[in-house]
Design a protein around this motif. Structure first.
Motif, PDB file in Angstrom:
ATOM      1  N   GLY A 230       0.823  -1.082  -0.062  1.00 37.63           N
ATOM      2  CA  GLY A 230      -0.043  -0.129   0.046  1.00 37.63           C
ATOM      3  C   GLY A 230       0.888   1.239   0.014  1.00 37.63           C
ATOM      4  O   GLY A 230       2.031   1.043   0.035  1.00 37.63           O
ATOM      5  N   PHE A 231       0.335   2.264   0.117  1.00 39.36           N
ATOM      6  CA  PHE A 231       0.919   3.465   0.238  1.00 39.36           C
ATOM      7  C   PHE A 231       1.380   4.134   1.585  1.00 39.36           C
ATOM      8  O   PHE A 231       2.318   4.608   1.899  1.00 39.36           O
ATOM      9  N   MET A 232       0.896   3.539   2.688  1.00 36.28           N
ATOM     10  CA  MET A 232       0.957   3.754   3.915  1.00 36.28           C
ATOM     11  C   MET A 232       2.532   3.315   4.476  1.00 36.28           C
ATOM     12  O   MET A 232       2.959   4.272   5.086  1.00 36.28           O
ATOM     13  N   SER A 233       3.085   2.335   3.775  1.00 36.57           N
ATOM     14  CA  SER A 233       4.220   1.917   4.102  1.00 36.57           C
ATOM     15  C   SER A 233       5.370   2.891   3.565  1.00 36.57           C
ATOM     16  O   SER A 233       6.429   3.165   4.422  1.00 36.57           O
ATOM     17  N   PHE A 234       5.137   3.450   2.265  1.00 32.64           N
ATOM     18  CA  PHE A 234       6.103   4.555   1.799  1.00 32.64           C
ATOM     19  C   PHE A 234       6.048   5.808   2.807  1.00 32.64           C
ATOM     20  O   PHE A 234       7.252   6.198   2.853  1.00 32.64           O
ATOM     21  N   PHE A 235       5.085   6.079   3.067  1.00 36.27           N
ATOM     22  CA  PHE A 235       4.805   7.336   3.902  1.00 36.27           C
ATOM     23  C   PHE A 235       5.528   7.256   5.393  1.00 36.27           C
ATOM     24  O   PHE A 235       6.145   7.972   5.826  1.00 36.27           O
ATOM     25  N   VAL A 236       5.274   6.045   6.095  1.00 35.19           N
ATOM     26  CA  VAL A 236       5.701   5.497   7.391  1.00 35.19           C
ATOM     27  C   VAL A 236       7.452   5.578   7.174  1.00 35.19           C
ATOM     28  O   VAL A 236       7.905   6.197   8.080  1.00 35.19           O
ATOM     29  N   LYS A 237       7.584   4.874   6.454  1.00 33.21           N
ATOM     30  CA  LYS A 237       9.416   4.915   6.007  1.00 33.21           C
ATOM     31  C   LYS A 237       9.804   6.085   5.603  1.00 33.21           C
ATOM     32  O   LYS A 237      11.072   6.641   6.111  1.00 33.21           O
ATOM     33  N   ALA A 238       9.131   7.149   4.827  1.00 36.86           N
ATOM     34  CA  ALA A 238       9.743   8.336   4.670  1.00 36.86           C
ATOM     35  C   ALA A 238       9.736   9.289   5.901  1.00 36.86           C
ATOM     36  O   ALA A 238      10.784  10.071   6.215  1.00 36.86           O
ATOM     37  N   ALA A 239       8.853   8.923   6.661  1.00 37.68           N
ATOM     38  CA  ALA A 239       8.456   9.873   8.032  1.00 37.68           C
ATOM     39  C   ALA A 239       9.623   9.380   9.035  1.00 37.68           C
ATOM     40  O   ALA A 239      10.068  10.317   9.686  1.00 37.68           O
ATOM     41  N   ILE A 240       9.909   8.033   9.086  1.00 34.25           N
ATOM     42  CA  ILE A 240      11.039   7.686   9.652  1.00 34.25           C
ATOM     43  C   ILE A 240      12.235   8.453   9.572  1.00 34.25           C
ATOM     44  O   ILE A 240      13.352   8.828  10.268  1.00 34.25           O
ATOM     45  N   GLU A 241      12.662   8.323   8.361  1.00 36.22           N
ATOM     46  CA  GLU A 241      13.880   9.040   7.399  1.00 36.22           C
ATOM     47  C   GLU A 241      13.947  10.355   7.918  1.00 36.22           C
ATOM     48  O   GLU A 241      14.886  11.098   8.366  1.00 36.22           O
ATOM     49  N   ALA A 242      12.837  11.335   7.929  1.00 36.37           N
ATOM     50  CA  ALA A 242      12.645  12.581   8.301  1.00 36.37           C
ATOM     51  C   ALA A 242      12.765  12.639   9.871  1.00 36.37           C
ATOM     52  O   ALA A 242      13.582  13.656  10.451  1.00 36.37           O
ATOM     53  N   LEU A 243      12.381  11.863  10.648  1.00 39.13           N
ATOM     54  CA  LEU A 243      12.366  11.762  12.098  1.00 39.13           C
ATOM     55  C   LEU A 243      13.806  11.841  12.510  1.00 39.13           C
ATOM     56  O   LEU A 243      14.303  12.226  13.540  1.00 39.13           O
ATOM     57  N   LYS A 244      14.570  10.936  11.754  1.00 33.74           N
ATOM     58  CA  LYS A 244      16.133  10.731  12.294  1.00 33.74           C
ATOM     59  C   LYS A 244      16.807  11.907  12.000  1.00 33.74           C
ATOM     60  O   LYS A 244      17.843  12.406  12.576  1.00 33.74           O
ATOM     61  N   ARG A 245      16.597  12.737  10.857  1.00 32.76           N
ATOM     62  CA  ARG A 245      17.266  14.083  10.727  1.00 32.76           C
ATOM     63  C   ARG A 245      16.696  15.214  11.650  1.00 32.76           C
ATOM     64  O   ARG A 245      17.458  16.068  11.755  1.00 32.76           O
ATOM     65  N   PHE A 246      15.348  15.207  12.032  1.00 34.42           N
ATOM     66  CA  PHE A 246      14.955  16.239  12.804  1.00 34.42           C
ATOM     67  C   PHE A 246      14.463  15.720  14.134  1.00 34.42           C
ATOM     68  O   PHE A 246      13.345  15.229  14.369  1.00 34.42           O
ATOM     69  N   PRO A 247      15.174  15.363  15.187  1.00 31.09           N
ATOM     70  CA  PRO A 247      14.857  14.818  16.356  1.00 31.09           C
ATOM     71  C   PRO A 247      13.700  15.441  17.162  1.00 31.09           C
ATOM     72  O   PRO A 247      12.965  14.852  17.793  1.00 31.09           O
ATOM     73  N   ALA A 248      13.560  16.638  16.979  1.00 33.82           N
ATOM     74  CA  ALA A 248      12.727  17.533  17.678  1.00 33.82           C
ATOM     75  C   ALA A 248      11.259  17.046  17.608  1.00 33.82           C
ATOM     76  O   ALA A 248      10.191  17.368  18.248  1.00 33.82           O
ATOM     77  N   VAL A 249      11.126  16.726  16.152  1.00 37.34           N
ATOM     78  CA  VAL A 249       9.883  16.232  15.735  1.00 37.34           C
ATOM     79  C   VAL A 249       9.156  14.981  16.400  1.00 37.34           C
ATOM     80  O   VAL A 249       8.014  14.861  16.576  1.00 37.34           O
ATOM     81  N   ASN A 250      10.520  14.335  16.987  1.00 35.37           N
ATOM     82  CA  ASN A 250       9.918  12.922  17.778  1.00 35.37           C
ATOM     83  C   ASN A 250      10.198  13.038  19.037  1.00 35.37           C
ATOM     84  O   ASN A 250      10.033  12.094  19.918  1.00 35.37           O
ATOM     85  N   SER A 381      10.251  22.122  10.588  1.00 34.65           N
ATOM     86  CA  SER A 381       8.827  21.831  10.222  1.00 34.65           C
ATOM     87  C   SER A 381       8.927  21.632   8.575  1.00 34.65           C
ATOM     88  O   SER A 381       8.436  20.629   7.897  1.00 34.65           O
ATOM     89  N   VAL A 382       9.345  22.672   8.040  1.00 36.58           N
ATOM     90  CA  VAL A 382       9.336  22.766   6.532  1.00 36.58           C
ATOM     91  C   VAL A 382      10.515  21.848   6.112  1.00 36.58           C
ATOM     92  O   VAL A 382       9.980  20.909   5.064  1.00 36.58           O
ATOM     93  N   LEU A 383      11.610  21.694   6.663  1.00 37.88           N
ATOM     94  CA  LEU A 383      12.524  20.921   6.082  1.00 37.88           C
ATOM     95  C   LEU A 383      12.148  19.568   6.210  1.00 37.88           C
ATOM     96  O   LEU A 383      12.590  18.460   5.563  1.00 37.88           O
ATOM     97  N   PHE A 384      11.396  19.135   7.488  1.00 36.57           N
ATOM     98  CA  PHE A 384      10.908  17.734   7.744  1.00 36.57           C
ATOM     99  C   PHE A 384       9.819  17.152   6.539  1.00 36.57           C
ATOM    100  O   PHE A 384      10.103  16.249   6.220  1.00 36.57           O
ATOM    101  N   LEU A 385       9.014  18.313   6.075  1.00 35.36           N
ATOM    102  CA  LEU A 385       7.928  17.948   5.175  1.00 35.36           C
ATOM    103  C   LEU A 385       8.718  17.799   3.887  1.00 35.36           C
ATOM    104  O   LEU A 385       8.447  16.951   3.002  1.00 35.36           O
TER     105      LEU A 385
END
Length: 402
Positions: A230-250, A381-385
């Motif tokens: 499905g699409f959700m796995s792509f979005f979840v995995k992309a979110a994990i990559e972004a969370l690693k780069r921006f720890p404050a979001v996590n 937030s902008v760079l996270f997205l």
């Protein structure tokens, strides 16, 4: 010998619960491990099974009652169920007799203590009440319906009117108490608005690359892993990559401290018959695409069946909400405290976009990130997205962690 049935141990942070539905009534036979009653907490519905074989002797907490941990809600006469079938012929025989005073007395004997008290308090004739329970047993709902019908007949101009009998042009209303879950959702969302400095930033993403990958590999993926891609796995995995780069979001706020989580537990907002629930995928950074898809599918099925447990719902460091499945084009999701951010997905829509100086039609989706501005800056937030956008538009980045 009598056995007490108690409210089970409630999950941590849950102080009380509501008796939702009794599946058995006084006088009914029960078997060991048979579900007697559903207890609704602010997050999940707990089933309370019988611990013995026997007969319900007493119900101490009616539907709608508020109960606490280890409260006694019923009494079971152990082993008494074996004698119940012997009484069946007498009941059957009495059903064929004329409605004499003696017969009316037999009917009253079949009433549960709670129903008998309700009949007496309202000065009612039990013989005039139609029972809908097993073998025509009169339930509390039957008595209440009888009372309501009598009031409606006595006051034809009163406010209580059955919706199904309303005539054309009549303006009717129904007042229904909130479920404990719905009440909790309302309270927590309002708390989030009152305590967090929430702000939402937006971006859009071209999902052509993701759609092409799914189209090319979906059959092979399902054949190998036993779950759809499905699409959700792509979005979840992309979110994990972004969370690693921006720890404050996590991260989250605890008093005057910022708590940075070095693990990634992602809540997936899902709709259920009881309302919005957010089951949590644990350690998503250690999952592959198949693991994410399987977990989401299992949680979705459990949500539909009302079988989510408290362990499925507690925790979470970040949340993904997909309003696109209902057709939403754009929204500003509310953060699920104590988390600090939530990613909102929306419907995929073909729109004209400019590529290399030419206008082309591409499958586009708006993304929204609502975040707590107290600990997440606008730049983050902008760079996270933008990170999520880059990962989805070029999925090879997910494999190479670029």
């Amino acid at each position: 010998m009598t056995v007490e049935i108690k409210v089970p141990i409630l999950p941590e942070s849950v102080a009380e619960a509501t008796v939702a539905t009794w599946h058995k009534q006084v006088g009914d036979s029960v078997s060991i491990d048979e579900n007697l009653v559903d207890i609704e907490t602010e997050k999940v519905v707990l089933e309370v099974p019988s611990t013995v074989n026997g007969t319900i002797k007493e119900i101490r907490a009616e539907e709608g009652a508020t109960v606490g941990e280890q409260d006694i809600i019923a009494i079971i006469e152990e082993g008494a169920s074996a004698s119940k079938p012997a009484a069946a012929p007498q009941i059957e025989a009495s059903a064929t007799q004329a409605p004499t005073e003696e017969h009316a007395s037999d009917d009253s004997d079949k009433l549960s203590p709670a129903v008998r008290k309700m009949v007496a308090d309202n000065n009612l004739d039990a013989a005039s009440i139609k029972g809908t329970g097993k073998n025509g047993r009169i339930l509390k709902e039957d008595v209440q319906n009888h009372i309501n019908a009598s009031k409606t007949a006595a006051k034809s101009d009163g406010p209580a009117k059955e919706v199904k009998t309303a005539q054309a042009g009549e303006r009717t209303e129904r007042r229904v108490p909130m479920t404990r879950l719905r009440s909790t959702i309302a309270r927590r969302l309002k708390e989030a608005q009152d305590t967090q400095a929430m702000l939402t930033t937006f971006n859009d993403v071209n999902l052509q690359a993701v759609i092409d990958i799914r189209k090319q590999y979906k059959e092979l993926f399902e054949k190998k892993h036993g779950t759809r891609l499905g699409f959700m796995s792509f979005f979840v995995k992309a979110a994990i990559e972004a969370l690693k780069r921006f720890p404050a979001v996590n991260a989250s706020i605890d008093g005057n401290d910022i708590v940075y989580h070095d693990y990634y537990d992602v809540g997936i907002a899902a709709s259920s018959p009881r309302g919005l629930v957010v089951p949590v995928l644990r350690d998503v950074d250690q999952m592959n695409f198949a693991g994410v898809e399987k977990s989401i599918g299992e949680y979705g099925q459990k949500a539909k069946e009302g079988k989510l447990t408290m362990e499925d719902l507690v925790g979470g460091t970040f949340t993904v909400s997909n309003g696109g499945v209902f057709g939403s084009m754009l929204s500003t999701p509310i953060v699920n405290p104590p988390q600090s951010a939530i990613l909102g997905m929306h419907r995929i829509e073909e729109r004209p976009v400019a590529e290399n100086g030419e206008v082309v039609i591409r499958p586009m989706m708006y993304l929204a990130l609502t975040y707590d501005h107290r600990i997440i800056d606008g730049k983050e937030s902008v760079l996270f997205l933008r990170t999520i956008k880059e990962c989805l538009e070029d999925p090879a980045r997910l494999l190479l962690e670029l």
